[in-house]
Design an enzyme around this catalytic site. Sequence first.
Site, PDB file in Angstrom:
ATOM      1  N   GLU A   1      -5.281  -8.883   0.916  1.00  0.00           N
ATOM      2  CA  GLU A   1      -5.876  -8.547   2.222  1.00  0.00           C
ATOM      3  C   GLU A   1      -7.352  -8.279   2.002  1.00  0.00           C
ATOM      4  O   GLU A   1      -7.746  -7.660   1.020  1.00  0.00           O
ATOM      5  CB  GLU A   1      -5.281  -7.275   2.850  1.00  0.00           C
ATOM      6  CG  GLU A   1      -3.901  -7.393   3.408  1.00  0.00           C
ATOM      7  CD  GLU A   1      -3.409  -6.095   4.072  1.00  0.00           C
ATOM      8  OE1 GLU A   1      -4.232  -5.309   4.577  1.00  0.00           O
ATOM      9  OE2 GLU A   1      -2.186  -5.881   4.053  1.00  0.00           O
TER      10      GLU A   1
ATOM     11  N   GLU B   1       0.809  -1.221   0.000  1.00  0.00           N
ATOM     12  CA  GLU B   1       0.000   0.000   0.000  1.00  0.00           C
ATOM     13  C   GLU B   1       0.849   1.282   0.000  1.00  0.00           C
ATOM     14  O   GLU B   1       0.780   2.088   0.940  1.00  0.00           O
ATOM     15  CB  GLU B   1      -0.947   0.008   1.206  1.00  0.00           C
ATOM     16  CG  GLU B   1      -1.871  -1.194   1.270  1.00  0.00           C
ATOM     17  CD  GLU B   1      -2.924  -1.098   2.372  1.00  0.00           C
ATOM     18  OE1 GLU B   1      -2.836  -0.196   3.215  1.00  0.00           O
ATOM     19  OE2 GLU B   1      -3.842  -1.922   2.371  1.00  0.00           O
TER      20      GLU B   1
HETATM   21  C1  BG6 Z   1      -4.144  -2.476   5.584  1.00  0.00           C
HETATM   22  C2  BG6 Z   1      -2.717  -2.577   6.022  1.00  0.00           C
HETATM   23  O1  BG6 Z   1      -4.360  -1.212   5.074  1.00  0.00           O
HETATM   24  O2  BG6 Z   1      -5.159  -2.545   6.533  1.00  0.00           O
HETATM   25  C3  BG6 Z   1      -2.513  -3.205   7.387  1.00  0.00           C
HETATM   26  O3  BG6 Z   1      -1.918  -3.220   5.078  1.00  0.00           O
HETATM   27  C4  BG6 Z   1      -3.599  -2.748   8.338  1.00  0.00           C
HETATM   28  O4  BG6 Z   1      -1.226  -2.879   7.847  1.00  0.00           O
HETATM   29  C5  BG6 Z   1      -4.947  -3.190   7.774  1.00  0.00           C
HETATM   30  O5  BG6 Z   1      -3.394  -3.191   9.630  1.00  0.00           O
HETATM   31  C6  BG6 Z   1      -6.150  -2.866   8.660  1.00  0.00           C
HETATM   32  O6  BG6 Z   1      -6.219  -1.512   8.938  1.00  0.00           O
HETATM   33  P1  BG6 Z   1      -6.114  -0.956  10.410  1.00  0.00           P
HETATM   34  O7  BG6 Z   1      -5.808   0.478  10.259  1.00  0.00           O
HETATM   35  O8  BG6 Z   1      -7.445  -1.208  11.041  1.00  0.00           O
HETATM   36  O9  BG6 Z   1      -5.021  -1.706  11.079  1.00  0.00           O
END
Ligand code: BG6
Length: 460
Positions: free
Chosen positions: A364, A166
Amino acid sequence: MTIHFPEGFWWGAAASGPQTEGRLTNDNKGTSIWDHWYTTNPEKFFQGQGPGQTTQVLTHFQEDLRCMEEIGFNSFRTSIQWSRLIPKGRGKVDPEAVAFYHQYFDEMLARGIEPFVNLYHFDMPMTLQNEGGWLNRETVTAFGDYAKICFDLFGDKVKHWFTQNEPIVPVEMGYLYQQHYPAVVDLSMAVQVGYHEALASALAIQKFRQSACDGQIGIILNLTPTYPKDPQDPADQQAAVLADAFFNRSFLDPAVKGTFPKELVAILDDLGIRPVTEAADLTVIRDNTVDLLGVNYYQPRRVQQKRSPKQEQQPMPEDYFDYYDWPDKKINPYRGWEIYEKGIYDTLINLRDNYGNIPCFISENGMGVEDEGRFKNASGMIEDDYRIQFVKDHLRYVHQAIEEGAHCLGYHMWAATDNWSWLNAFKNRYGFISIDLETQERTIKQSGYWFKEVIQENGF
Ligand code: BG6
């Protein structure tokens, strides 16, 4: 209806070094921007929990991997921490870090889990940040050198590499919206940071191709499909085109096509904030596009034509569109993100139609929920049926996209285990595997057992 995924589909989940590894007393790890920020501003982090402990993977990785094997993962992504491997960002490599990553990857391979390894997950070494971080051209060179060191050290074990996770996030959060260090607001700096990241990714790919490594290299992008409020309204459509150029195509186009979106370049020219470049850069970017694209999908972006007054202090992306709050949206209240399952399908179809159907996978997708302990049953297992529903609903759309020709090779959840989430620290839990932060005990959640059946059936 039963749905089946293609043979050899990648099933697993993701994590990152800074969100899981933790520190040992007297370890050699260098300071990253997160370690530094926690020292100066601990109050910014939810309940004051910083990056020092996270989920203690350094000492507990066998337990994590045992659970992942039990679920049946065939692949798992994490990242090497630049500031662990090379504490000062360039120069001396730490032999203890080398030994740790070898052990970690060996343990994955021994358990039939293929390591997918990313090189940068928001974790700039502080020594380099002090010289400007991604604002500084020298960081691009240092990143290329770091990438080469990783390929040389671990290339016999790792066959799927990713340059960055990202890359738009350090741009947005570090230089526009103040959620990451150095938390400044400056579009022209944001543009330079983004440009250097894109160039650094291409440089790392070039080093990979020059190395003796086999396997593939890609990048992980958070693609947020952008929907106009009124799809028939040309002004709303144009707002969506521009928001898409800022937040998606700014990295998607250089990574896959080796070019930058002309709409974005026109805006930067108009504002007089083109990044500083060197003559050969565009050739490096053009000639070193990715083999494989990881797609992180959480939420869509909904916009409409700009009607609200422009920010007066300085230019911002939001000068070109207004956000649109769709009244019918479904929301994950803990994270405040819209849940829109069809967005994953639209993203895969966009890649099929406009990006040469590049091989990709969902790298993800997931749902962070606060206070999950309340769903623990008598035997200590978290009954997270909402997560099962979330994954099912998204997988149906992934499957539909594949049926319609999208080249999607796998599905990784965020996350394998609960982990530390930047400023949100341990507020929301994302894992298939829960972690008791007091005892460090790992327990597979109901969703993990459900995912195990999905993997066994290669569908559901
Ligand atoms: C993604 C990232 O954007 O979302 C992770 O690659 C991140 O590092 C995940 O933890 C979830 O978002 P957040 O801000 O709730 O941790």
